[in-house]
Design a protein around this motif. Structure first.
Motif, PDB file in Angstrom:
ATOM      1  N   UNK A   9       0.840  -1.197   0.000  1.00  0.00           N
ATOM      2  CA  UNK A   9       0.000   0.000   0.000  1.00  0.00           C
ATOM      3  C   UNK A   9       0.880   1.253   0.000  1.00  0.00           C
ATOM      4  N   UNK A  10       0.268   2.375  -0.343  1.00  0.00           N
ATOM      5  CA  UNK A  10       0.915   3.687  -0.284  1.00  0.00           C
ATOM      6  C   UNK A  10       2.201   3.750  -1.105  1.00  0.00           C
ATOM      7  N   UNK A  11       2.145   3.238  -2.325  1.00  0.00           N
ATOM      8  CA  UNK A  11       3.308   3.271  -3.211  1.00  0.00           C
ATOM      9  C   UNK A  11       3.548   4.697  -3.709  1.00  0.00           C
ATOM     10  N   UNK A  12       4.790   5.163  -3.568  1.00  0.00           N
ATOM     11  CA  UNK A  12       5.170   6.481  -4.053  1.00  0.00           C
ATOM     12  C   UNK A  12       6.438   6.366  -4.877  1.00  0.00           C
ATOM     13  N   UNK A  13       6.565   7.256  -5.886  1.00  0.00           N
ATOM     14  CA  UNK A  13       7.737   7.258  -6.745  1.00  0.00           C
ATOM     15  C   UNK A  13       8.365   8.643  -6.749  1.00  0.00           C
ATOM     16  N   UNK A  14       9.708   8.688  -6.607  1.00  0.00           N
ATOM     17  CA  UNK A  14      10.425   9.953  -6.649  1.00  0.00           C
ATOM     18  C   UNK A  14      11.878   9.701  -7.008  1.00  0.00           C
ATOM     19  N   UNK A  15      12.317  10.285  -8.112  1.00  0.00           N
ATOM     20  CA  UNK A  15      13.724  10.199  -8.525  1.00  0.00           C
ATOM     21  C   UNK A  15      14.234   8.763  -8.588  1.00  0.00           C
ATOM     22  N   UNK A  16      13.483   7.925  -9.266  1.00  0.00           N
ATOM     23  CA  UNK A  16      13.856   6.515  -9.468  1.00  0.00           C
ATOM     24  C   UNK A  16      13.883   5.711  -8.165  1.00  0.00           C
ATOM     25  N   UNK A  17      13.157   6.175  -7.164  1.00  0.00           N
ATOM     26  CA  UNK A  17      13.040   5.430  -5.907  1.00  0.00           C
ATOM     27  C   UNK A  17      11.566   5.187  -5.617  1.00  0.00           C
ATOM     28  N   UNK A  18      11.223   3.914  -5.443  1.00  0.00           N
ATOM     29  CA  UNK A  18       9.860   3.533  -5.092  1.00  0.00           C
ATOM     30  C   UNK A  18       9.807   3.239  -3.605  1.00  0.00           C
ATOM     31  N   UNK A  19       8.844   3.819  -2.912  1.00  0.00           N
ATOM     32  CA  UNK A  19       8.686   3.595  -1.479  1.00  0.00           C
ATOM     33  C   UNK A  19       7.265   3.137  -1.207  1.00  0.00           C
ATOM     34  N   UNK A  20       7.108   2.112  -0.360  1.00  0.00           N
ATOM     35  CA  UNK A  20       5.770   1.602  -0.066  1.00  0.00           C
ATOM     36  C   UNK A  20       5.753   0.912   1.281  1.00  0.00           C
ATOM     37  N   UNK A  21       4.548   0.662   1.786  1.00  0.00           N
ATOM     38  CA  UNK A  21       4.348  -0.098   3.013  1.00  0.00           C
ATOM     39  C   UNK A  21       4.035  -1.544   2.638  1.00  0.00           C
ATOM     40  N   UNK A  22       4.741  -2.464   3.313  1.00  0.00           N
ATOM     41  CA  UNK A  22       4.537  -3.883   3.048  1.00  0.00           C
ATOM     42  C   UNK A  22       3.958  -4.538   4.296  1.00  0.00           C
ATOM     43  N   UNK A  23       2.852  -5.277   4.132  1.00  0.00           N
ATOM     44  CA  UNK A  23       2.118  -5.828   5.272  1.00  0.00           C
ATOM     45  C   UNK A  23       2.221  -7.346   5.375  1.00  0.00           C
ATOM     46  N   UNK A  24       3.190  -7.926   4.714  1.00  0.00           N
ATOM     47  CA  UNK A  24       3.350  -9.369   4.762  1.00  0.00           C
ATOM     48  C   UNK A  24       4.349  -9.815   5.809  1.00  0.00           C
ATOM     49  N   UNK A  25       4.511 -11.105   5.921  1.00  0.00           N
ATOM     50  CA  UNK A  25       5.468 -11.705   6.844  1.00  0.00           C
ATOM     51  C   UNK A  25       6.880 -11.590   6.267  1.00  0.00           C
TER      52      UNK A  25
END
Length: 315
Positions: free
Chosen positions: A257-273
């Protein structure tokens, strides 16, 4: 091995305010123990009790085996106390200031000059011996106070914000001195707002909040226990080039969830084990997406303290 600093059920009240509430702590020889917490947590009150400057409401404190209530003079011989922003007489030269305290510590006159030179060498201020204290920067003044604390070769160092005003090289020098002294068995209790440095050289960290010790242990252990993110983990992926295909593929994953992209960097929240996170990485590699790095962002001591601060404001 007996504790050099031993505290049992320490409590400090200021009328209706409880600054320290039931503190129990044992610190052994050669340990560098960092006491961290937000402003108002009770750190300075604890230091003042240990330095015999403040009488606790109740509780027991022993320094090098001496009860500070029953034998305060014996206890004082074994510790060096550096309060935050300790005053320094501006009309004295550096060597005169240190000589004054060398005499107060009972260092024989025949040994004072050499001992003063040794301590100034330790804090990298030997060239300032004849300078007036009023000409020193704030960081240099802190280093002179630290030299004063070391004069009588204490077995315990009580350092409340010792790096305040020091530049980065001076803080590195302070760290190196403390690590050197720890090898000879000197015990250090230190507080500082420069938390990244504390976690880098302290053998243990104690999280202090609203007068109570919430947790203690090696810095990595504290982060693992108190920094657990129940609402998922933050992951960043650095790309070699733009990859709309990867972005689409990640968005379709149910655990992201909450995937964001900026300057060739992807940031997101991961809710798995952890196992599911490992599988995600394997699948990204298998599909040959243009990925340069894959990183999970762990909580830091700063994150933990910010969370405590937020909880205090919300209470």
């Amino acid at each position: 091995m007996s504790a050099t600093i031993w505290i049992s059920e320490l409590r400090v009240d200021y009328e209706s305010v409880t600054a320290v509430n039931g503190l129990n702590l044992e610190i052994g020889p050669g340990e560098i123990y960092g006491l961290v917490g937000p402003n108002g947590a009770g750190k300075t009150s604890t230091f003042n009790v240990l330095a015999t400057l403040l009488e606790p409401t109740y509780g027991e404190v022993r320094l090098c085996g001496f009860d500070i209530k029953e034998k305060p003079e014996e206890a004082r011989r074994h510790f060096g106390h550096m309060p935050d922003l300790a005053p320094v007489p501006t009309d004295l030269r550096v060597w005169e200031f240190l000589d004054l305290f060398a005499g107060a510590y009972g260092i024989p006159l025949s040994e004072r000059k050499q001992r003063i030179e040794e301590c100034l060498e330790l804090v990298s201020l030997k060239e300032k011996a004849k300078a007036y204290c009023k000409t020193l920067s704030r960081g240099m003044t802190q280093r002179v106070v630290f030299a004063k604390v070391l004069l009588h070769r204490p077995r315990i160092l009580l350092l409340d914000e010792p790096a305040s005003g020091m530049d980065p090289p001076s803080r590195v020098a302070l760290r190196n001195v403390l690590q050197h002294l720890a090898k000879s068995g000197v015990t250090t209790l230190i507080s500082s707002h420069i938390l990244t440095e504390l976690t880098g050289f302290c053998t243990k960290i104690g999280i202090f909040h609203q007068g109570q010790l919430l947790d203690q242990g090696a810095p990595r252990e504290i982060i693992q226990r108190m920094g657990k993110q129940e609402d998922g983990r933050t992951i960043s992926i650095s790309l070699l080039e733009q990859s709309p295909t990867l972005i689409t593929w990640l968005i379709e994953r149910s655990l992201i969830e909450n995937l964001e992209e900026s300057n060739l960097i992807l940031t997101f929240r991961f809710y798995g084990s952890p196992e599911e996170q490992s599988e995600l990485l394997r699948e990204i590699v298998r599909r040959e997406f243009p990925v340069r790095s894959f990183q999970e962002h762990e909580a830091s001591i700063e994150d933990i303290l910010m969370d405590l601060h937020q909880r205090r404001n919300d209470a």
